[in-house]
Design an enzyme around this catalytic site. Structure first.
Site, PDB file in Angstrom:
ATOM      1  N   GLN A  96       0.849  -1.197   0.000  1.00  0.00           N
ATOM      2  CA  GLN A  96       0.000   0.000   0.000  1.00  0.00           C
ATOM      3  C   GLN A  96       0.884   1.247   0.000  1.00  0.00           C
ATOM      4  OE1 GLN A  96      -3.601  -0.619   2.875  1.00  0.00           O
ATOM      5  NE2 GLN A  96      -1.970  -1.988   3.581  1.00  0.00           N
ATOM      6  N   ASN A  97       2.173   1.037   0.133  1.00  0.00           N
ATOM      7  CA  ASN A  97       3.119   2.142   0.263  1.00  0.00           C
ATOM      8  C   ASN A  97       3.496   2.709  -1.100  1.00  0.00           C
ATOM      9  OD1 ASN A  97       2.973   1.521   2.960  1.00  0.00           O
ATOM     10  ND2 ASN A  97       4.852   0.303   2.969  1.00  0.00           N
ATOM     11  N   ASP A  99       6.391   4.583  -1.505  1.00  0.00           N
ATOM     12  CA  ASP A  99       7.755   5.102  -1.299  1.00  0.00           C
ATOM     13  C   ASP A  99       8.840   4.350  -2.072  1.00  0.00           C
ATOM     14  OD1 ASP A  99       7.374   3.639   2.001  1.00  0.00           O
ATOM     15  OD2 ASP A  99       8.084   2.664   0.165  1.00  0.00           O
ATOM     16  N   HIS A 114      -1.514   1.415  -4.272  1.00  0.00           N
ATOM     17  CA  HIS A 114      -1.912   2.827  -4.164  1.00  0.00           C
ATOM     18  C   HIS A 114      -1.005   3.731  -4.983  1.00  0.00           C
ATOM     19  CE1 HIS A 114      -4.000   1.760  -0.103  1.00  0.00           C
ATOM     20  NE2 HIS A 114      -4.642   1.309  -1.157  1.00  0.00           N
ATOM     21  N   CYS A 125      -3.318  15.944 -20.054  1.00  0.00           N
ATOM     22  CA  CYS A 125      -2.881  15.260 -21.289  1.00  0.00           C
ATOM     23  C   CYS A 125      -2.264  13.894 -20.981  1.00  0.00           C
ATOM     24  CB  CYS A 125      -1.864  16.124 -22.036  1.00  0.00           C
ATOM     25  SG  CYS A 125      -0.270  16.221 -21.189  1.00  0.00           S
ATOM     26  N   CYS A 148       2.062  20.961 -21.345  1.00  0.00           N
ATOM     27  CA  CYS A 148       0.768  21.447 -21.872  1.00  0.00           C
ATOM     28  C   CYS A 148       0.238  22.602 -21.026  1.00  0.00           C
ATOM     29  CB  CYS A 148      -0.248  20.297 -21.920  1.00  0.00           C
ATOM     30  SG  CYS A 148      -0.981  19.909 -20.309  1.00  0.00           S
ATOM     31  N   ALA A 229       8.549  -4.270  12.162  1.00  0.00           N
ATOM     32  CA  ALA A 229       8.949  -4.936  10.918  1.00  0.00           C
ATOM     33  C   ALA A 229      10.462  -5.149  10.868  1.00  0.00           C
ATOM     34  CB  ALA A 229       8.503  -4.080   9.726  1.00  0.00           C
TER      35      ALA A 229
END
Ligand code: APR
Length: 242
Positions: A96-97, A99, A114, A125, A148, A229
């Site tokens: 979902q990161n 980065d 995401h 454009c 543009c 983590a």
């Protein structure tokens, strides 16, 4: 931990789902919780499609902070553990990161549900350019413009926008085909990402969750590893090596 290690050793096809908690130890703030980004910026006011269309300068205040935080961040031990896990059956990292830290660490297959801050696109454009190519003007507080004449925006999914269809369907298939899924650092409240672990469970996967806090998913996982983590993933991979 031992039971989770045994389950990983038995697994043939592993999938991983990561959330903002995966990047906290790389210095990137999460969205929810004590020092969450949404405590400072109301996501409906800054990070929704209607907010961006109504007042793009306001949204760019948030994008600028996220871009500065992410482009300077480096992967941590936990990211590198997920690269090593590719030698033990990890097929894909669904994240979902935005980065790019999983790619920076070296994971082969990263599915960005995401989107990503690494690219800008023009909603008029549809041309795309690398965020790095506009970093100076972004850091100076300017908003990059397309040739543009329209404003660029980061290639991230804003609230009220659909997820990239192909990425979502490939991620759901990875979850269905995995016989073990590890979810790391997500509050498991934002759909459709939050339904990926339950989809894996429904098709027979063992579920492992790594998070310092319990989440709405915790009651349904097979192994809840309470912790960070950057600590739990290296611990897991070390024991799988043996
Ligand atoms: N290690 C692992 N998990 C951690 C750590 C850490 N060091 N630090 C915090 N966490 C956990 C928190 O306990 C929380 O459950 O990470 C989770 C972060 O939750 P959120 O900030 O809600 O992030 P996430 O789940 O990725 O949000 C999903 O919501 O706003 C949208 O688009 C945004 O992708 C995001 C989505």
């Amino acid at each position: 931990m031992e039971k989770a290690v045994r389950a990983i050793k038995r697994a043939d096809k592993i999938a991983v789902l990561t959330g903002a908690g995966m990047s906290v130890e790389s210095g990137i703030a999460p969205f929810r919780g004590e020092d969450g980004l949404w405590k400072k910026f109301d996501p409906q006011e800054y990070a929704s499609l209607s907010a961006f269309n109504r007042d793009p300068e306001k949204s760019w205040e948030l994008f600028r902070i996220q871009i500065e935080e992410c482009l300077g961040a480096e992967p941590h031990e936990g990211h590198y553990s997920l690269v090593e896990l590719e030698d033990h059956g990890l097929n894909a990292v669904v994240t979902q990161n935005v980065d790019s830290l999983h790619q920076k660490a070296g994971n082969e297959k990263v599915l960005e549900l995401h989107g990503s801050l690494a690219e800008l696109f023009c909603s008029s454009c549809n041309s795309r350019e690398g965020t790095e190519d506009h970093l100076d003007e972004i850091v100076e507080g300017d908003i990059p413009h397309c040739g543009c004449g329209s404003m660029f925006r980061p290639d991230v999914v804003l609230f009220g926008e659909p997820l990239p269809r192909n990425v979502l369907s490939v991620s759901q298939r990875e979850a269905e085909e995995a016989d073990l899924l590890i979810t790391v650092g997500t509050s498991a409240v934002v759909q459709p990402a939050a339904s990926i672990p339950t989809l894996a469970k429904r098709t027979g996967s063992v579920l492992i969750e790594i998070n310092p806090e319990r989440t709405p998913l915790t009651p349904r996982v097979d192994h809840f590893l309470k912790g960070k983590a950057g600590e739990k993933l290296p611990e897991l991979v070390e024991q799988i090596r043996d």
